[in-house]
Structure formats: structure tokens, C-alpha cells
Write a protein that holds these residues in place. Sequence first.
Motif, PDB file in Angstrom:
ATOM      1  N   LEU A 184       0.818  -1.212   0.000  1.00  0.00           N
ATOM      2  CA  LEU A 184       0.000   0.000   0.000  1.00  0.00           C
ATOM      3  C   LEU A 184       0.855   1.267   0.000  1.00  0.00           C
ATOM      4  CD1 LEU A 184      -2.834  -1.075   2.451  1.00  0.00           C
ATOM      5  CD2 LEU A 184      -3.000  -0.772  -0.023  1.00  0.00           C
ATOM      6  N   ILE A 185       1.938   1.260   0.757  1.00  0.00           N
ATOM      7  CA  ILE A 185       2.808   2.439   0.787  1.00  0.00           C
ATOM      8  C   ILE A 185       3.423   2.682  -0.592  1.00  0.00           C
ATOM      9  CG2 ILE A 185       5.001   3.325   1.683  1.00  0.00           C
ATOM     10  CD1 ILE A 185       4.246   2.013   4.371  1.00  0.00           C
ATOM     11  N   THR A 186       3.843   1.607  -1.269  1.00  0.00           N
ATOM     12  CA  THR A 186       4.417   1.756  -2.604  1.00  0.00           C
ATOM     13  C   THR A 186       3.390   2.330  -3.577  1.00  0.00           C
ATOM     14  OG1 THR A 186       5.898  -0.115  -2.216  1.00  0.00           O
ATOM     15  CG2 THR A 186       5.527   0.528  -4.506  1.00  0.00           C
ATOM     16  N   LEU A 187       2.164   1.808  -3.535  1.00  0.00           N
ATOM     17  CA  LEU A 187       1.119   2.289  -4.431  1.00  0.00           C
ATOM     18  C   LEU A 187       0.771   3.746  -4.135  1.00  0.00           C
ATOM     19  CD1 LEU A 187      -2.073   0.397  -5.463  1.00  0.00           C
ATOM     20  CD2 LEU A 187      -2.255   2.733  -4.629  1.00  0.00           C
ATOM     21  N   GLN A 188       0.646   4.074  -2.869  1.00  0.00           N
ATOM     22  CA  GLN A 188       0.243   5.431  -2.511  1.00  0.00           C
ATOM     23  C   GLN A 188       1.350   6.451  -2.769  1.00  0.00           C
ATOM     24  OE1 GLN A 188      -1.090   4.434   1.427  1.00  0.00           O
ATOM     25  NE2 GLN A 188      -2.968   3.508   0.645  1.00  0.00           N
ATOM     26  N   SER A 189       2.583   6.033  -2.662  1.00  0.00           N
ATOM     27  CA  SER A 189       3.693   6.920  -3.035  1.00  0.00           C
ATOM     28  C   SER A 189       3.666   7.183  -4.533  1.00  0.00           C
ATOM     29  CB  SER A 189       5.024   6.292  -2.637  1.00  0.00           C
ATOM     30  OG  SER A 189       5.126   6.160  -1.235  1.00  0.00           O
ATOM     31  N   ALA A 190       3.375   6.138  -5.306  1.00  0.00           N
ATOM     32  CA  ALA A 190       3.266   6.307  -6.757  1.00  0.00           C
ATOM     33  C   ALA A 190       2.109   7.232  -7.114  1.00  0.00           C
ATOM     34  CB  ALA A 190       3.082   4.949  -7.425  1.00  0.00           C
ATOM     35  N   ALA A 191       1.016   7.171  -6.344  1.00  0.00           N
ATOM     36  CA  ALA A 191      -0.117   8.052  -6.605  1.00  0.00           C
ATOM     37  C   ALA A 191       0.282   9.513  -6.489  1.00  0.00           C
ATOM     38  CB  ALA A 191      -1.255   7.729  -5.639  1.00  0.00           C
ATOM     39  N   ALA A 192       1.069   9.842  -5.486  1.00  0.00           N
ATOM     40  CA  ALA A 192       1.542  11.226  -5.348  1.00  0.00           C
ATOM     41  C   ALA A 192       2.425  11.623  -6.520  1.00  0.00           C
ATOM     42  CB  ALA A 192       2.295  11.386  -4.029  1.00  0.00           C
ATOM     43  N   ASP A 193       3.291  10.705  -6.949  1.00  0.00           N
ATOM     44  CA  ASP A 193       4.175  11.004  -8.082  1.00  0.00           C
ATOM     45  C   ASP A 193       3.383  11.244  -9.359  1.00  0.00           C
ATOM     46  OD1 ASP A 193       6.472  10.780  -6.561  1.00  0.00           O
ATOM     47  OD2 ASP A 193       6.809   8.676  -7.078  1.00  0.00           O
ATOM     48  N   VAL A 194       2.393  10.402  -9.622  1.00  0.00           N
ATOM     49  CA  VAL A 194       1.661  10.509 -10.875  1.00  0.00           C
ATOM     50  C   VAL A 194       0.750  11.739 -10.879  1.00  0.00           C
ATOM     51  CG1 VAL A 194      -0.410   9.111 -10.387  1.00  0.00           C
ATOM     52  CG2 VAL A 194       0.646   9.029 -12.643  1.00  0.00           C
ATOM     53  N   VAL A 195       0.275  12.154  -9.720  1.00  0.00           N
ATOM     54  CA  VAL A 195      -0.499  13.394  -9.646  1.00  0.00           C
ATOM     55  C   VAL A 195       0.384  14.591 -10.013  1.00  0.00           C
ATOM     56  CG1 VAL A 195      -1.633  14.987  -8.040  1.00  0.00           C
ATOM     57  CG2 VAL A 195      -2.240  12.562  -8.040  1.00  0.00           C
ATOM     58  N   ARG A 196       1.590  14.626  -9.488  1.00  0.00           N
ATOM     59  CA  ARG A 196       2.514  15.713  -9.858  1.00  0.00           C
ATOM     60  C   ARG A 196       2.722  15.751 -11.367  1.00  0.00           C
ATOM     61  NH1 ARG A 196       7.831  16.218 -11.079  1.00  0.00           N
ATOM     62  NH2 ARG A 196       8.154  13.981 -10.789  1.00  0.00           N
ATOM     63  N   LEU A 197       2.947  14.594 -11.972  1.00  0.00           N
ATOM     64  CA  LEU A 197       3.184  14.528 -13.415  1.00  0.00           C
ATOM     65  C   LEU A 197       1.960  14.979 -14.203  1.00  0.00           C
ATOM     66  CD1 LEU A 197       5.057  11.101 -13.593  1.00  0.00           C
ATOM     67  CD2 LEU A 197       6.069  13.371 -13.878  1.00  0.00           C
ATOM     68  N   ALA A 198       0.773  14.581 -13.755  1.00  0.00           N
ATOM     69  CA  ALA A 198      -0.448  14.960 -14.462  1.00  0.00           C
ATOM     70  C   ALA A 198      -0.680  16.467 -14.398  1.00  0.00           C
ATOM     71  CB  ALA A 198      -1.642  14.204 -13.880  1.00  0.00           C
ATOM     72  N   ILE A 199      -0.418  17.071 -13.244  1.00  0.00           N
ATOM     73  CA  ILE A 199      -0.598  18.522 -13.101  1.00  0.00           C
ATOM     74  C   ILE A 199       0.358  19.277 -14.021  1.00  0.00           C
ATOM     75  CG2 ILE A 199      -0.248  20.459 -11.511  1.00  0.00           C
ATOM     76  CD1 ILE A 199      -1.370  18.600  -9.304  1.00  0.00           C
ATOM     77  N   LEU A 200       1.620  18.889 -14.024  1.00  0.00           N
ATOM     78  CA  LEU A 200       2.592  19.557 -14.885  1.00  0.00           C
ATOM     79  C   LEU A 200       2.265  19.327 -16.351  1.00  0.00           C
ATOM     80  CD1 LEU A 200       5.875  18.838 -12.891  1.00  0.00           C
ATOM     81  CD2 LEU A 200       4.460  20.905 -12.881  1.00  0.00           C
ATOM     82  N   ASP A 201       1.736  18.155 -16.686  1.00  0.00           N
ATOM     83  CA  ASP A 201       1.312  17.876 -18.058  1.00  0.00           C
ATOM     84  C   ASP A 201       0.176  18.811 -18.465  1.00  0.00           C
ATOM     85  OD1 ASP A 201       1.275  16.179 -20.495  1.00  0.00           O
ATOM     86  OD2 ASP A 201      -0.690  15.560 -19.748  1.00  0.00           O
ATOM     87  N   GLY A 202      -0.782  19.021 -17.559  1.00  0.00           N
ATOM     88  CA  GLY A 202      -1.897  19.902 -17.870  1.00  0.00           C
ATOM     89  C   GLY A 202      -1.466  21.327 -18.139  1.00  0.00           C
TER      90      GLY A 202
END
Length: 329
Positions: free
Chosen positions: A292-310
Motif C-alpha cells: 500500500l505504501i508503494t502504491l500510494q507513493s506512486a499516486a503522489a508522483d503521478v499526480v505531480r506529473l499529471a498537473i505539470l502535463d496539464g
Amino acid sequence: MGATGAITDVAGIRIGHVQKSDGGWLSGVTVILPPPGTAGSVDVRGGGPATHETDSLDPTTLSQTVDAVVLTGGSAFGLAAAGGAMRWCEENGRGFPVPGGLVPIVPAAAIFDLGRGGDFSARPGEAMGYAATAAAAEQPEGHDVERGNVGAGTGAAIGRGAYKGGVGTASITLENGVTVGAIAVVNALGLPFDTSRQRVSAVGAEPAPEGPRVPVAAPTDPPPLNTTLVVVATDAVLDTADCKRTASAAHAGLARALAPSHTLADGDTVFALATGAVALDRSTPAARQVSLITLQSAAADVVRLAILDGISRAEAVTTAAGTLGAYGR
């Protein structure tokens, strides 16, 4: 782990956009349509949210699945778009069974874009929500996602209204085969956080001289009204409590991408969806924690990437209300 393309890298997730940008309009709707049986929850942290049916996603409530998520322009007025998504879901047999029929579980959240096309009354409603849901349903599996000035990002702005915001998306595949994706509608008070420049303060301080300049607010200026909306999706098996924690962890991605974030003037909201196709290692308590920690850490990373992509995909626009420039270009 490697970055790939979009939230639709999570099998079964489909995205539909509908927008209008003429005749005084600059707004739209984005619908995230997951496969039936998808679990979900939400974490609202901004001080000025406009949301619909988020209480139904609490892990302690009766409903445990999500039929669609609506992201819309139009501030609280635009939440009417959720009614259109509900109507589409009911017509297509999606919803929580009750005596006599189904009640679709369709949470929604809105950004403030009122008047950015010149007409304050031009905002999404039920028809646009229905059309965006139908558009999502028509997409093929794993389809590409339109980004930038589309859907709920059509009227988005960043940097105290100086620059254009938009829709962005990204995904990450973990070593255990789990995919985590995100889609973001970036309509922020702040600007992208860059450690090589000054942070942008809540009153609009400037970046370094070589970067774009943000107007400093005067005490008499109207308060900024902003929101960044995010949906995180994964193919992992999660229950609603796991989804709640994932949404909470994913908010770190907003703070890594935008300065400032989660202010009194932002309605920052993160939804988390889990389609349940890939089992996590829960063989021991320690294995469960690591998974769960690995998945949730990845969630934070992918949110950052999506925001910068937008932000990077957003194009400058000029309407009767003024011009929103393209950040960094």
C-alpha cells in the motif's frame, strides 16, 4: 517503475470531454467512467470546494462503488452536470440497487471559471454532463486522452488568472505490475513549484526574473477563486478505506507541483478509484503495508506529473474577458 501515458493505461477507465469556447463560453465537463464494480473514495482539502455526493464515498457509508466521476467548470452551478451523468448511468444499468430501480453513485467537483469566456451565465449543465458521459462510453479500451484546453480544463487558469491551465494526465507502472494513473484539471492560485525559483506566495509574489511574472495582488483586488481537481485510478484491489488513504496520499503530488496549494481560495480535491483487477501482496501485515505504501507513493508522483502535463499542454486563449497566456511560452 516507468512513466507511460495516461490514466487510461488503467484497464477499463474511459474519459469523455465536452466543451464550448465561443459565444461567451469558456467551460466544459470531463467524465471519468470506470468499469462496473470500481471502488472509490475522495479527500477534499481545499478551503473553497464545490462538490457533489462526496459524502457517499466515505468508507463508513453504505455504497462501496463508483459509477462515474464528473469534473466540471461553472463552479457550484456546474455541478448540475452530475445529473446528466446520473441519467446516462441509469439508462445503461449502472447504479446502486434500490427497490424499483438503480441510483447511480456519481460524485462531482467543479472549478471556478465563471465569466472567463465573457458571459458569467455560460456554464455546464445536465445536457453537457450527459454528453461527456456518453463520449467516455464510446471510447475504445486504452484510448488516448485529449489534454490541455478541453473538458473541464477549457476555462482553467493558473497564477492568479495570468496563465492558462488545463487537463493533464500521466501513469506509472510498478514493478509488481500494478498501474497507477491520474487525470488533473489544473485551475490553481499558484504556479508550478520549481526549487530554482522563488515560491509564489499566496498574494502573488514573482518567480525569478528570467521566469514569467505573476501580478502581485492589491488589497482591493477581488479574492482569487481556484481549484485543482484530480482523479487517481489504479487496477489494484483496494477497498474504500484503502482508496481514502490513497486519495489522501495523492494530495502530496499537488504540493510538489504547485506553490501554493490547498489554500483558503482553492477547492483542491482528489478522488481515488480502484478497479480491482490486480491483487496486492497481503500475505503478511508487513507485505500489506509495503504494497500500500508503494502504491500510494506512486499516486503522489503521478499526480505531480499529471498537473505539470496539464500546464504544459494548455494553450493561450483570448476572450471578451481578456487573455490567458501560455505559461513558460
